[in-house]
Scaffold this motif. Structure first.
Motif, PDB file in Angstrom:
ATOM      1  N   ALA A 189       1.322  -1.502   0.167  1.00 55.94           N
ATOM      2  CA  ALA A 189      -0.542  -0.195  -0.352  1.00 55.94           C
ATOM      3  C   ALA A 189       0.869   1.674   0.144  1.00 55.94           C
ATOM      4  CB  ALA A 189      -1.197  -0.030   1.516  1.00 55.94           C
ATOM      5  N   VAL A 190       2.027   1.622   0.774  1.00 57.93           N
ATOM      6  CA  VAL A 190       2.761   2.173   0.351  1.00 57.93           C
ATOM      7  C   VAL A 190       3.282   2.481  -0.118  1.00 57.93           C
ATOM      8  CG1 VAL A 190       4.761   3.104   1.883  1.00 57.93           C
ATOM      9  CG2 VAL A 190       2.970   1.997   3.124  1.00 57.93           C
ATOM     10  N   LYS A 191       3.831   1.758  -1.465  1.00 54.63           N
ATOM     11  CA  LYS A 191       4.582   1.354  -2.193  1.00 54.63           C
ATOM     12  C   LYS A 191       3.403   2.437  -3.152  1.00 54.63           C
ATOM     13  CE  LYS A 191       5.951  -1.590  -5.042  1.00 54.63           C
ATOM     14  NZ  LYS A 191       6.197  -3.475  -4.459  1.00 54.63           N
ATOM     15  N   LYS A 192       2.535   1.589  -3.241  1.00 55.20           N
ATOM     16  CA  LYS A 192       1.800   2.432  -4.447  1.00 55.20           C
ATOM     17  C   LYS A 192       0.971   3.843  -4.195  1.00 55.20           C
ATOM     18  CE  LYS A 192      -1.266  -0.691  -5.155  1.00 55.20           C
ATOM     19  NZ  LYS A 192      -3.194  -1.731  -4.557  1.00 55.20           N
ATOM     20  N   GLU A 193       1.637   4.062  -2.932  1.00 58.92           N
ATOM     21  CA  GLU A 193       1.027   5.630  -2.515  1.00 58.92           C
ATOM     22  C   GLU A 193       1.976   6.421  -3.215  1.00 58.92           C
ATOM     23  OE1 GLU A 193      -1.585   6.848  -1.273  1.00 58.92           O
ATOM     24  OE2 GLU A 193      -3.029   5.029  -1.587  1.00 58.92           O
ATOM     25  N   LEU A 194       2.844   5.861  -2.787  1.00 58.98           N
ATOM     26  CA  LEU A 194       5.160   6.035  -3.405  1.00 58.98           C
ATOM     27  C   LEU A 194       4.907   6.291  -4.915  1.00 58.98           C
ATOM     28  CD1 LEU A 194       7.348   4.771  -0.740  1.00 58.98           C
ATOM     29  CD2 LEU A 194       6.633   7.425  -0.944  1.00 58.98           C
ATOM     30  N   TYR A 195       4.836   5.953  -5.167  1.00 55.69           N
ATOM     31  CA  TYR A 195       4.047   6.181  -6.622  1.00 55.69           C
ATOM     32  C   TYR A 195       2.915   6.892  -7.285  1.00 55.69           C
ATOM     33  CZ  TYR A 195       6.891   1.074  -7.170  1.00 55.69           C
ATOM     34  OH  TYR A 195       7.741   0.239  -7.082  1.00 55.69           O
ATOM     35  N   LYS A 196       2.416   7.238  -6.612  1.00 53.63           N
ATOM     36  CA  LYS A 196       1.303   8.058  -6.860  1.00 53.63           C
ATOM     37  C   LYS A 196       2.334   9.489  -6.747  1.00 53.63           C
ATOM     38  CE  LYS A 196      -3.289   6.023  -5.668  1.00 53.63           C
ATOM     39  NZ  LYS A 196      -3.784   5.956  -4.521  1.00 53.63           N
ATOM     40  N   VAL A 197       2.979   9.672  -5.994  1.00 53.59           N
ATOM     41  CA  VAL A 197       3.327  11.422  -5.746  1.00 53.59           C
ATOM     42  C   VAL A 197       4.871  11.036  -6.344  1.00 53.59           C
ATOM     43  CG1 VAL A 197       2.163  11.465  -4.180  1.00 53.59           C
ATOM     44  CG2 VAL A 197       4.119  10.630  -3.215  1.00 53.59           C
ATOM     45  N   GLU A 198       4.758  10.761  -7.438  1.00 49.88           N
ATOM     46  CA  GLU A 198       6.333   9.811  -8.092  1.00 49.88           C
ATOM     47  C   GLU A 198       7.176  10.062  -7.404  1.00 49.88           C
ATOM     48  OE1 GLU A 198       6.590  12.948 -10.999  1.00 49.88           O
ATOM     49  OE2 GLU A 198       4.058  12.341 -11.352  1.00 49.88           O
ATOM     50  N   VAL A 199       7.751   9.288  -6.323  1.00 49.13           N
ATOM     51  CA  VAL A 199       9.512   9.070  -5.303  1.00 49.13           C
ATOM     52  C   VAL A 199       8.531   7.440  -6.237  1.00 49.13           C
ATOM     53  CG1 VAL A 199       9.344   8.405  -3.188  1.00 49.13           C
ATOM     54  CG2 VAL A 199       8.067  10.618  -4.049  1.00 49.13           C
ATOM     55  N   ASN A 200       9.865   6.819  -6.913  1.00 48.75           N
ATOM     56  CA  ASN A 200      10.388   5.236  -7.349  1.00 48.75           C
ATOM     57  C   ASN A 200      11.540   5.273  -6.741  1.00 48.75           C
ATOM     58  OD1 ASN A 200       8.315   5.875  -9.013  1.00 48.75           O
ATOM     59  ND2 ASN A 200       8.979   7.779 -10.692  1.00 48.75           N
ATOM     60  N   LYS A 232       7.064   4.527  12.137  1.00 48.99           N
ATOM     61  CA  LYS A 232       7.204   5.865  12.056  1.00 48.99           C
ATOM     62  C   LYS A 232       8.218   6.523  11.345  1.00 48.99           C
ATOM     63  CE  LYS A 232       7.687   7.321  16.959  1.00 48.99           C
ATOM     64  NZ  LYS A 232       7.738   6.037  17.450  1.00 48.99           N
ATOM     65  N   ILE A 233       8.598   7.345  10.771  1.00 51.34           N
ATOM     66  CA  ILE A 233       9.117   8.362   9.878  1.00 51.34           C
ATOM     67  C   ILE A 233       9.942   8.922  10.843  1.00 51.34           C
ATOM     68  CG2 ILE A 233       9.097   9.608   7.939  1.00 51.34           C
ATOM     69  CD1 ILE A 233       5.733   8.787   7.244  1.00 51.34           C
ATOM     70  N   PHE A 234      11.577   8.945   9.732  1.00 52.35           N
ATOM     71  CA  PHE A 234      12.271   9.649  10.756  1.00 52.35           C
ATOM     72  C   PHE A 234      12.909  10.601   9.204  1.00 52.35           C
ATOM     73  CE2 PHE A 234      13.019   5.882  13.107  1.00 52.35           C
ATOM     74  CZ  PHE A 234      12.043   6.624  14.437  1.00 52.35           C
ATOM     75  N   VAL A 235      13.483  11.499   9.241  1.00 53.33           N
ATOM     76  CA  VAL A 235      13.900  12.331   8.580  1.00 53.33           C
ATOM     77  C   VAL A 235      15.079  13.033   8.887  1.00 53.33           C
ATOM     78  CG1 VAL A 235      13.410  14.799   6.248  1.00 53.33           C
ATOM     79  CG2 VAL A 235      11.562  12.978   7.942  1.00 53.33           C
ATOM     80  N   TYR A 236      16.013  13.282   8.034  1.00 54.67           N
ATOM     81  CA  TYR A 236      17.804  13.397   8.054  1.00 54.67           C
ATOM     82  C   TYR A 236      18.357  14.189   6.740  1.00 54.67           C
ATOM     83  CZ  TYR A 236      18.267   8.883  11.019  1.00 54.67           C
ATOM     84  OH  TYR A 236      18.267   7.885  11.539  1.00 54.67           O
ATOM     85  N   PRO A 237      19.112  14.911   7.173  1.00 48.46           N
ATOM     86  CA  PRO A 237      19.878  16.249   6.022  1.00 48.46           C
ATOM     87  C   PRO A 237      20.266  14.984   5.678  1.00 48.46           C
ATOM     88  CG  PRO A 237      20.191  16.798   8.364  1.00 48.46           C
ATOM     89  CD  PRO A 237      19.429  15.886   8.692  1.00 48.46           C
ATOM     90  N   ALA A 279       2.291  10.649   2.059  1.00 52.71           N
ATOM     91  CA  ALA A 279       2.476   9.293   1.361  1.00 52.71           C
ATOM     92  C   ALA A 279       2.614   7.733   2.051  1.00 52.71           C
ATOM     93  CB  ALA A 279       3.205   8.858  -0.401  1.00 52.71           C
ATOM     94  N   ILE A 280       3.473   8.182   2.520  1.00 50.66           N
ATOM     95  CA  ILE A 280       3.688   6.631   4.128  1.00 50.66           C
ATOM     96  C   ILE A 280       2.782   6.597   4.617  1.00 50.66           C
ATOM     97  CG2 ILE A 280       5.441   5.922   5.327  1.00 50.66           C
ATOM     98  CD1 ILE A 280       7.609   7.349   4.279  1.00 50.66           C
ATOM     99  N   VAL A 281       2.662   8.083   5.249  1.00 47.62           N
ATOM    100  CA  VAL A 281       1.276   7.609   6.371  1.00 47.62           C
ATOM    101  C   VAL A 281       0.444   7.691   5.807  1.00 47.62           C
ATOM    102  CG1 VAL A 281      -0.496   9.749   7.454  1.00 47.62           C
ATOM    103  CG2 VAL A 281       2.204  10.033   8.034  1.00 47.62           C
ATOM    104  N   LYS A 282      -0.276   7.472   4.684  1.00 45.06           N
ATOM    105  CA  LYS A 282      -1.602   6.812   3.644  1.00 45.06           C
ATOM    106  C   LYS A 282      -1.532   6.124   3.618  1.00 45.06           C
ATOM    107  CE  LYS A 282      -5.063   8.070  -0.202  1.00 45.06           C
ATOM    108  NZ  LYS A 282      -4.546   8.804  -1.191  1.00 45.06           N
ATOM    109  N   GLY A 283       0.178   5.337   2.943  1.00 41.44           N
ATOM    110  CA  GLY A 283      -0.515   4.135   2.791  1.00 41.44           C
ATOM    111  C   GLY A 283      -0.266   2.397   4.799  1.00 41.44           C
ATOM    112  N   ALA A 284       0.522   3.581   5.283  1.00 39.08           N
ATOM    113  CA  ALA A 284       0.687   2.674   6.460  1.00 39.08           C
ATOM    114  C   ALA A 284      -0.271   3.015   7.749  1.00 39.08           C
ATOM    115  CB  ALA A 284       1.642   2.829   6.760  1.00 39.08           C
ATOM    116  N   LYS A 285      -1.213   3.716   8.072  1.00 34.54           N
ATOM    117  CA  LYS A 285      -1.640   4.776   9.165  1.00 34.54           C
ATOM    118  C   LYS A 285      -2.549   3.423   9.218  1.00 34.54           C
ATOM    119  CE  LYS A 285      -4.118   8.231  11.122  1.00 34.54           C
ATOM    120  NZ  LYS A 285      -4.180   9.858  11.142  1.00 34.54           N
TER     121      LYS A 285
END
Lengths: 113, 113, 411
Positions: free
Chosen positions: B15-26, B90-95, B76-82
């Motif tokens: 589900a997450v993969k599908k949502e990511l593809y939708k926002v063009e994160v491949n 959890k989601i972490f963001v690093y520089p 997208a991750i939240v949409k697919g995984a929640k």
């Protein structure tokens, strides 16, 4: 200090390892991962039914290095992994705030090597 | 550039993969991991002996993105995984300082896609 | 007791052990085909059938199947094996202890419901599965077994040939599987999520055990250590070999690559198809039966199934149903008295009536199984519900039904 993370083709791991060793980089962590990028995946056929596989097997390297080693590390990975074809992989460089050697509790540049 | 790391339920990967593809994160790298969070772990029973609180199977996503893609990726991750239940992840963001495409040796934002 | 033949008894007992091994073999054959979160569920279902149906068989299943009764079902006089002892029963096998015949048949009663597992894999509640299996063994397998093999059974009196269980075992299980997958429904996300098999070497190992065990299944069905056993042994082996090669070549031609999964599927299809014919046909006919079964089954699983969209997860119907139907009809085409004087001549040996008899036997089996299986499924669904919860299906049957997992991630 930096953390270098590279995704490479699994069959290139021995070449990359050798190139890293030649450059004097001996510390690395290797993980099996799957990933997708510009490679569009491939298909597998089970009992005549075709399945599209788009998560391909990759190997992930994780290397903590001091600043002066960043360039040689990147060069070594490229030297070992580059074929010029799609799917060769990516290298990411991130800031590494702290590094601690568990055995001695040393911190920083001393701990990384 | 940022690296987004997400720990999600294994069965939510598709589900997450599908949502990511939708926002063009491949470009996604996936690895199986074990973890513990607020969920107390699963119970398994072997020959009548209960093993309490074993690590849970999770899937770890690693996604390198340009800054303007950070929000869509998280959404997208939240949409697919929640699911709203404990254990969603959890989601972490690093520089991310540098990104290099091994095939072409391009650097930076051009290399990330 | 003096009529007992040591060689025959030794062969039937050894064959019983060979057929027993087919169920664990099937467990690995199917177990490798599911996702890693469901492999223990499959192994567990196969092993529980081995336990539960063996008990059902000695308590009342054998009596319902083989005791003298009416044309549809056996009587109750052999309940708990009363009267089934060391002396032979000449109605079934005059040269071996009745107990040896009974235990040989028990292994057939075990593997048949196990075959159905492939159709509803990865989504059925364990309790529902267990109740279904016991009801199915009692109300479908036992009566059908009596009709085809029991003294006074009406398909037997009709003159339909079934050497080792093409109708009773394979068509029966295959059609039950098809009905089950239609009643239970598809796995969640079947259309848009791949459900890749998790361990192909298990599938190959399972197929190898099945092939090995099948010598007991077919050659053991001669119920003696004689010429007929040798005939069935050879036709069995050759049909499997021809079918495996045929599938590989077909796939090579259609998809560009021959696969091991296809090859072992072809082997199993060949074994299924030769089962009713093994003791009635000549070796060249076995080759033809083997080559053609792969064509039919390949078409069924790679074209028909995706087109119709039913989720026969591991192709229980596609291989056992289709292969079994072809085998039963092929017996009506290729059977010859020159191989087995107790058999009959088929279509190609000047007796078209035999083909008609086979066709009727297939038709009766399909209808009987489909109707009764449907009723049993509805009853079980009303009692406990057939499917696991949506969330449990996503997490997997191993953890949710059995609280254990097959593979560790660390250590």
């Amino acid at each position: 200090m930096k953390l270098v993370i590279a995704m490479i083709q699994p069959h290139k791991l021995p070449d990359v390892k050798k190139a890293l060793f030649d450059a004097g980089i001996h510390k690395m962590t290797v993980t099996n991962v799957v990933g997708c990028g510009q490679q569009k995946g491939y298909s597998e056929t089970y009992r005549g039914v075709v399945h599209n596989v788009n998560l391909l097997k990759k190997v992930r390297l994780e290397i903590g290095v001091n600043e002066e080693f960043v360039k040689p590390t990147i060069q070594a990975i490229i030297k070992g992994a580059k074929t010029g074809k799609i799917g060769d992989g990516k290298i990411f460089v991130m800031e590494l705030a702290r590094c601690i050697r568990v055995r001695t509790e040393e911190e920083g540049n001393d701990a990384i090597g | 550039m940022k690296i987004v790391i997400a720990i999600i339920q294994p069965h939510k990967l598709e589900a997450v993969k599908k949502e990511l593809y939708k926002v063009e994160v491949n470009l996604i790298t996936v690895s199986p991991v074990l973890g513990h969070g607020k969920q107390k772990g699963v119970n398994e029973v072997y020959r009548g002996v209960k093993e309490v609180g074993n690590f849970l199977r999770k899937v770890r996503l690693e996604i390198a993105v340009n800054d303007n893609f950070v929000e869509p990726t998280i959404k997208a991750i939240v949409k697919g995984a929640k699911t709203g239940k404990i254990g969603d992840g959890k989601i972490f963001v690093y520089p991310l300082e540098r990104c290099i495409r091994i095939r072409t040796e391009e650097e930076g934002s051009a290399a990330i896609g | 007791m003096e009529m007992i033949n040591a060689g025959d008894t030794a062969w039937v007992l050894a064959s019983s052990a060979l057929v027993m091994l087919m169920t664990p073999g099937l467990a690995f054959f199917y177990g490798g085909m599911v996702r890693r979160k469901n492999v223990l569920g499959i192994l567990m279902q196969c092993f529980i059938i081995l336990c539960a149906v063996s008990l059902q068989w000695v308590l009342f299943g054998y009596s319902l199947s083989f005791a003298p009764g009416n044309p549809l079902v056996g009587g109750l006089q052999w309940l708990g094996l009363s009267g089934v002892g060391q002396a032979p029963n000449p109605d079934y096998a005059a040269t071996i202890p009745h107990l040896a015949f009974m235990i040989f048949q028990a292994m057939f009663a075990v593997i048949t419901p196990a075959l159905i597992i492939g159709a509803f894999a990865e989504r059925v509640k364990f309790s529902a599965f267990l109740i279904f299996t016991l009801l199915w063994a009692t109300f479908v397998y036992d009566p059908l077994c009596h009709m085809v093999w029991g003294v006074g059974g009406w398909l037997r009196s009709l003159g339909a040939l079934d050497f080792a269980g093409g109708t009773v075992v394979h068509i029966n299980a295959g059609v039950a599987g098809l009905v089950a997958t239609l009643v239970i429904g598809k796995r969640r996300g079947y259309e848009n999520t791949p459900t890749p098999l998790h361990n192909l070497p298990f599938v190959v190992l399972g197929a190898a055990l099945l092939w090995f065990g099948w010598f007991g299944f077919n050659a053991g069905s001669a119920l003696g250590a004689g010429a007929l056993a040798a005939q069935a042994f050879v036709t069995t082996h050759i049909a499997a070999a021809a079918a495996g090669l045929s599938w590989a070549l077909l796939e090579w031609n259609v998809n560009g690559r021959p696969t091991i999964f296809g090859t072992v599927t072809g082997v199993v299809a060949g074994l299924v198809a030769i089962t009713p014919a093994a003791g009635f046909v000549a070796v060249p006919s076995a080759i033809i039966i083997g080559i053609l079964v792969s064509v039919f089954c390949f078409y069924a699983v790679s074209v028909v199934k995706p087109k119709l969209g039913y989720d026969d997860s591991l192709d229980a119907f596609g291989v056992h149903g289709i292969g079994g139907i072809w085998g039963a009809l092929a017996t009506g085409l290729f059977a010859t008295k020159s191989v087995n004087a107790a058999g009959a001549d088929g279509f190609f040996y000047g007796n078209p009536q035999q083909f008609v008899n086979q066709f009727i036997a297939v038709g009766v089996t399909v209808v009987f199984t489909a109707v009764v299986t449907f009723v049993i499924l509805k009853v079980v669904d009303a009692l406990v519900g057939l499917r696991v919860k949506e969330e449990d299906e996503e997490i997997g049957l191993d953890l949710t039904q059995h609280q254990e997992v097959a593979y560790t991630v660390l250590e």
